[in-house]
Design a protein around this motif. Structure first.
Motif, PDB file in Angstrom:
ATOM      1  N   SER A 139     -10.910  -3.201   3.657  1.00  0.00           N
ATOM      2  CA  SER A 139     -10.129  -3.463   4.864  1.00  0.00           C
ATOM      3  C   SER A 139      -9.681  -2.123   5.429  1.00  0.00           C
ATOM      4  N   PHE A 140      -8.913  -2.162   6.512  1.00  0.00           N
ATOM      5  CA  PHE A 140      -8.361  -0.912   7.032  1.00  0.00           C
ATOM      6  C   PHE A 140      -6.840  -0.982   7.040  1.00  0.00           C
ATOM      7  N   ALA A 141      -6.209   0.182   6.971  1.00  0.00           N
ATOM      8  CA  ALA A 141      -4.750   0.277   6.997  1.00  0.00           C
ATOM      9  C   ALA A 141      -4.267   0.101   8.426  1.00  0.00           C
ATOM     10  N   ASN A 142      -3.454  -0.912   8.642  1.00  0.00           N
ATOM     11  CA  ASN A 142      -2.965  -1.234   9.975  1.00  0.00           C
ATOM     12  C   ASN A 142      -1.550  -0.673  10.147  1.00  0.00           C
ATOM     13  N   TYR A 143      -0.525  -1.487  10.293  1.00  0.00           N
ATOM     14  CA  TYR A 143       0.826  -0.995  10.570  1.00  0.00           C
ATOM     15  C   TYR A 143       1.751  -1.144   9.368  1.00  0.00           C
ATOM     16  N   ARG A 144       2.503  -0.091   9.073  1.00  0.00           N
ATOM     17  CA  ARG A 144       3.630  -0.205   8.154  1.00  0.00           C
ATOM     18  C   ARG A 144       4.792  -0.865   8.888  1.00  0.00           C
ATOM     19  N   SER A 145       5.602  -1.563   8.133  1.00  0.00           N
ATOM     20  CA  SER A 145       6.658  -2.369   8.728  1.00  0.00           C
ATOM     21  C   SER A 145       7.802  -1.516   9.264  1.00  0.00           C
ATOM     22  N   SER A 146       8.337  -1.971  10.406  1.00  0.00           N
ATOM     23  CA  SER A 146       9.563  -1.402  10.978  1.00  0.00           C
ATOM     24  C   SER A 146      10.440  -2.592  11.312  1.00  0.00           C
ATOM     25  N   PRO A 147      11.521  -2.834  10.556  1.00  0.00           N
ATOM     26  CA  PRO A 147      12.293  -4.075  10.695  1.00  0.00           C
ATOM     27  C   PRO A 147      12.679  -4.389  12.138  1.00  0.00           C
ATOM     28  N   GLY A 148      12.397  -5.633  12.518  1.00  0.00           N
ATOM     29  CA  GLY A 148      12.787  -6.091  13.841  1.00  0.00           C
ATOM     30  C   GLY A 148      11.908  -5.620  14.971  1.00  0.00           C
ATOM     31  N   VAL A 149      10.799  -4.936  14.656  1.00  0.00           N
ATOM     32  CA  VAL A 149       9.942  -4.361  15.690  1.00  0.00           C
ATOM     33  C   VAL A 149       8.534  -4.921  15.557  1.00  0.00           C
ATOM     34  N   ASP A 150       7.959  -5.372  16.678  1.00  0.00           N
ATOM     35  CA  ASP A 150       6.553  -5.740  16.717  1.00  0.00           C
ATOM     36  C   ASP A 150       5.772  -4.475  17.053  1.00  0.00           C
ATOM     37  N   ILE A 198       0.837  -1.199   0.000  1.00  0.00           N
ATOM     38  CA  ILE A 198       0.000   0.000   0.000  1.00  0.00           C
ATOM     39  C   ILE A 198       0.872   1.250   0.000  1.00  0.00           C
ATOM     40  N   ASP A 199       0.567   2.153  -0.898  1.00  0.00           N
ATOM     41  CA  ASP A 199       1.197   3.471  -0.914  1.00  0.00           C
ATOM     42  C   ASP A 199       0.492   4.344   0.121  1.00  0.00           C
ATOM     43  N   PRO A 200       1.198   4.829   1.163  1.00  0.00           N
ATOM     44  CA  PRO A 200       0.525   5.654   2.176  1.00  0.00           C
ATOM     45  C   PRO A 200      -0.239   6.831   1.590  1.00  0.00           C
ATOM     46  N   ALA A 201       0.198   7.355   0.446  1.00  0.00           N
ATOM     47  CA  ALA A 201      -0.489   8.489  -0.169  1.00  0.00           C
ATOM     48  C   ALA A 201      -1.853   8.091  -0.711  1.00  0.00           C
ATOM     49  N   ALA A 202      -2.103   6.764  -0.868  1.00  0.00           N
ATOM     50  CA  ALA A 202      -3.370   6.298  -1.427  1.00  0.00           C
ATOM     51  C   ALA A 202      -4.427   6.076  -0.361  1.00  0.00           C
ATOM     52  N   MET A 203      -4.117   6.428   0.890  1.00  0.00           N
ATOM     53  CA  MET A 203      -5.086   6.207   1.969  1.00  0.00           C
ATOM     54  C   MET A 203      -5.090   7.390   2.935  1.00  0.00           C
ATOM     55  N   ILE A 254      -8.092   9.823  19.172  1.00  0.00           N
ATOM     56  CA  ILE A 254      -6.656   9.860  19.470  1.00  0.00           C
ATOM     57  C   ILE A 254      -6.494  10.868  20.602  1.00  0.00           C
ATOM     58  N   LEU A 255      -6.461  10.387  21.832  1.00  0.00           N
ATOM     59  CA  LEU A 255      -6.444  11.271  22.998  1.00  0.00           C
ATOM     60  C   LEU A 255      -5.065  11.880  23.195  1.00  0.00           C
ATOM     61  N   GLY A 256      -5.037  13.124  23.637  1.00  0.00           N
ATOM     62  CA  GLY A 256      -3.770  13.789  23.863  1.00  0.00           C
ATOM     63  C   GLY A 256      -3.031  14.006  22.557  1.00  0.00           C
ATOM     64  N   ARG A 257      -1.729  14.142  22.637  1.00  0.00           N
ATOM     65  CA  ARG A 257      -0.949  14.263  21.415  1.00  0.00           C
ATOM     66  C   ARG A 257      -0.951  12.917  20.698  1.00  0.00           C
ATOM     67  N   PRO A 258      -1.132  12.918  19.379  1.00  0.00           N
ATOM     68  CA  PRO A 258      -1.233  11.647  18.651  1.00  0.00           C
ATOM     69  C   PRO A 258      -0.086  10.697  18.937  1.00  0.00           C
ATOM     70  N   GLU A 259       1.134  11.207  19.065  1.00  0.00           N
ATOM     71  CA  GLU A 259       2.267  10.326  19.261  1.00  0.00           C
ATOM     72  C   GLU A 259       2.280   9.674  20.649  1.00  0.00           C
ATOM     73  N   ALA A 265       4.905   3.258  17.297  1.00  0.00           N
ATOM     74  CA  ALA A 265       3.742   2.554  16.764  1.00  0.00           C
ATOM     75  C   ALA A 265       2.804   3.508  16.049  1.00  0.00           C
ATOM     76  N   ARG A 266       2.588   4.661  16.630  1.00  0.00           N
ATOM     77  CA  ARG A 266       1.685   5.647  16.035  1.00  0.00           C
ATOM     78  C   ARG A 266       2.208   6.127  14.691  1.00  0.00           C
ATOM     79  N   ALA A 267       3.511   6.291  14.566  1.00  0.00           N
ATOM     80  CA  ALA A 267       4.088   6.774  13.307  1.00  0.00           C
ATOM     81  C   ALA A 267       3.838   5.807  12.160  1.00  0.00           C
ATOM     82  N   GLY A 268       3.683   4.515  12.466  1.00  0.00           N
ATOM     83  CA  GLY A 268       3.483   3.547  11.413  1.00  0.00           C
ATOM     84  C   GLY A 268       2.059   3.055  11.261  1.00  0.00           C
TER      85      GLY A 268
END
Length: 383
Positions: free
Chosen positions: A335-346, A28-33, A71-76, A355-358
């Motif tokens: 469907s809905f857009a869930n998480y973009r991958s971050s190598p080695g990170v669950d 998925i291209d993030p710009a497409a969602m 998204i309570l408080g600051r999104p991050e 997590a919020r950034a992805g």
């Protein structure tokens, strides 16, 4: 209806899984969602159906529902996984590619649960909408628990020009909960998504063979030393719902068969569900994806699609990019857009800001399937 023996989804089926473009979603291209709501996450969407299964259209717009959480408080600072503890059903309108937020589907405090989890909806001939959903926990509880039962509310659909809403005064009544016999009780007070028993995600279906209404429910059964995922079936007679034996049971390989639903295509019944890689046993032994079975009737006998059951998976490069697939009668898949991958990170256990950034938290690009007997394939983009 007499139900047959449940189909068994086994490790033998998973051994047939193979990398195949026909069952792999494009990255998925993030710009497409783009996000529909800047201050709320959206996930697990479904259309308001007509009784023939088509999507309800009001004032030229399709009517949809989705789960939402602020998204309570600051999104991050707000971890996306916390959304399940704030989930409420939201009403949406779709006009072509444009989505419009219509606000919460129900009035504050109307649900008997502390959260509203996924379900389905159908517009009735009298102008009301039957909304079947999961009441999680109990109203007013602190902290939230994971008790689950199926609830129905039937508000009038009010449409005044471009304003569309559901009558906030409609009551909410419990229809079903797990019986503790065929299905394990889903009454846990502590837990987390992916690690709890299930009795949720009621999917409404009218069987064209007998004209009767059914619900498909994500459930749990005793399986080996623990519990296994199952798809329960319920029928209604004279307004009362009762549970039937399961249609599919995961034989010790997975404990969460979510959002079950049926599409009838060329006289076959296609039973679809979603599950995540971390709910397989062992963890990660199969990909997050849309899975399914096919049968000549609602009660079976069911065979796994493509031999393995896999219909659509996330690409290896982005194993968590989308989730909660729903196949529509025209074979479009939302469907809905869930998480973009971050190598080695669950991402589920990553720090909130990472997590919020992805996290997508919005509707993913729509895909389309072809179905041919027990074989399926993804229609290439642009075809």
């Amino acid at each position: 209806m007499s139900a047959g023996r449940p189909a068994r989804w086994t490790r033998r089926h998973l051994e047939l899984l193979a990398d195949d473009a026909a069952t792999t979603a494009p990255v998925i291209d993030p710009a497409a969602m783009p996000r529909i709501l800047t201050d709320h996450d959206l996930w697990d969407l479904w259309p308001v159906q007509e009784e023939d299964g088509s999507t309800c259209v009001i004032s030229g717009q399709e009517l949809w529902m989705a789960l939402s959480a602020p998204i309570l408080g600051r999104p991050e600072e707000r971890h996306p996984e916390e959304r399940h503890d704030q989930a409420r059903i939201r009403l949406l309108a779709k006009d072509g590619d444009r989505w419009t937020d219509l606000g919460h589907a129900f009035a504050d405090g109307a649900s008997p649960g502390s959260r509203e989890w996924s379900g389905s909806a159908v517009r009735r001939p009298d102008g009301t909408v039957s909304v079947f959903y999961t009441a999680a926990g109990r109203r007013g509880e602190t902290p939230p628990t994971f008790r689950q039962r199926v609830v129905e509310t039937r508000p009038a659909l009010v449409a005044d020009g471009r304003e569309i809403l559901l009558d906030p005064g409609a009551g909410h009544r419990e229809l079903l909960r797990s019986d503790g016999v065929m299905y394990l009780p889903a009454e846990e007070t502590t837990g987390a998504p992916g690690r709890i028993r299930a009795f949720r995600d009621p999917g409404w279906f009218r069987d064209p063979a007998d004209g009767r209404e059914y619900l498909l429910i994500a459930a749990s059964v005793a399986e080996g030393d623990g519990f296994g995922g199952a798809i329960a079936l319920a029928e209604t007679q004279d307004g009362a719902w009762s549970l039937l034996p399961p249609l599919v049971v995961a034989e010790g390989i997975n404990h969460e068969l979510e959002r079950p639903h049926v599409v009838v295509h060329r006289s076959r019944y296609y039973l679809f569900f979603s599950t995540q890689r971390h709910t397989f046993h062992p963890d990660g032994s199969a990909p997050t994806g849309l899975y399914g079975f096919a049968a000549p009737s609602l009660t079976g006998p069911y065979e796994p699609l493509n031999g393995s059951g896999l219909v659509l998976r996330n690409p290896r490069a982005e194993p968590d990019q989308a989730y909660a697939w729903l196949v529509l009668p025209d074979l479009q898949v939302v469907s809905f857009a869930n998480y973009r991958s971050s190598p080695g990170v669950d991402p589920r256990s990553a720090p909130a800001a990472q997590a919020r950034a992805g996290f997508g938290g919005t509707i993913a690009p729509i895909l389309k399937l072809t179905l041919n007997g027990t074989a399926t394939s993804l229609v290439p983009a642009g075809t």
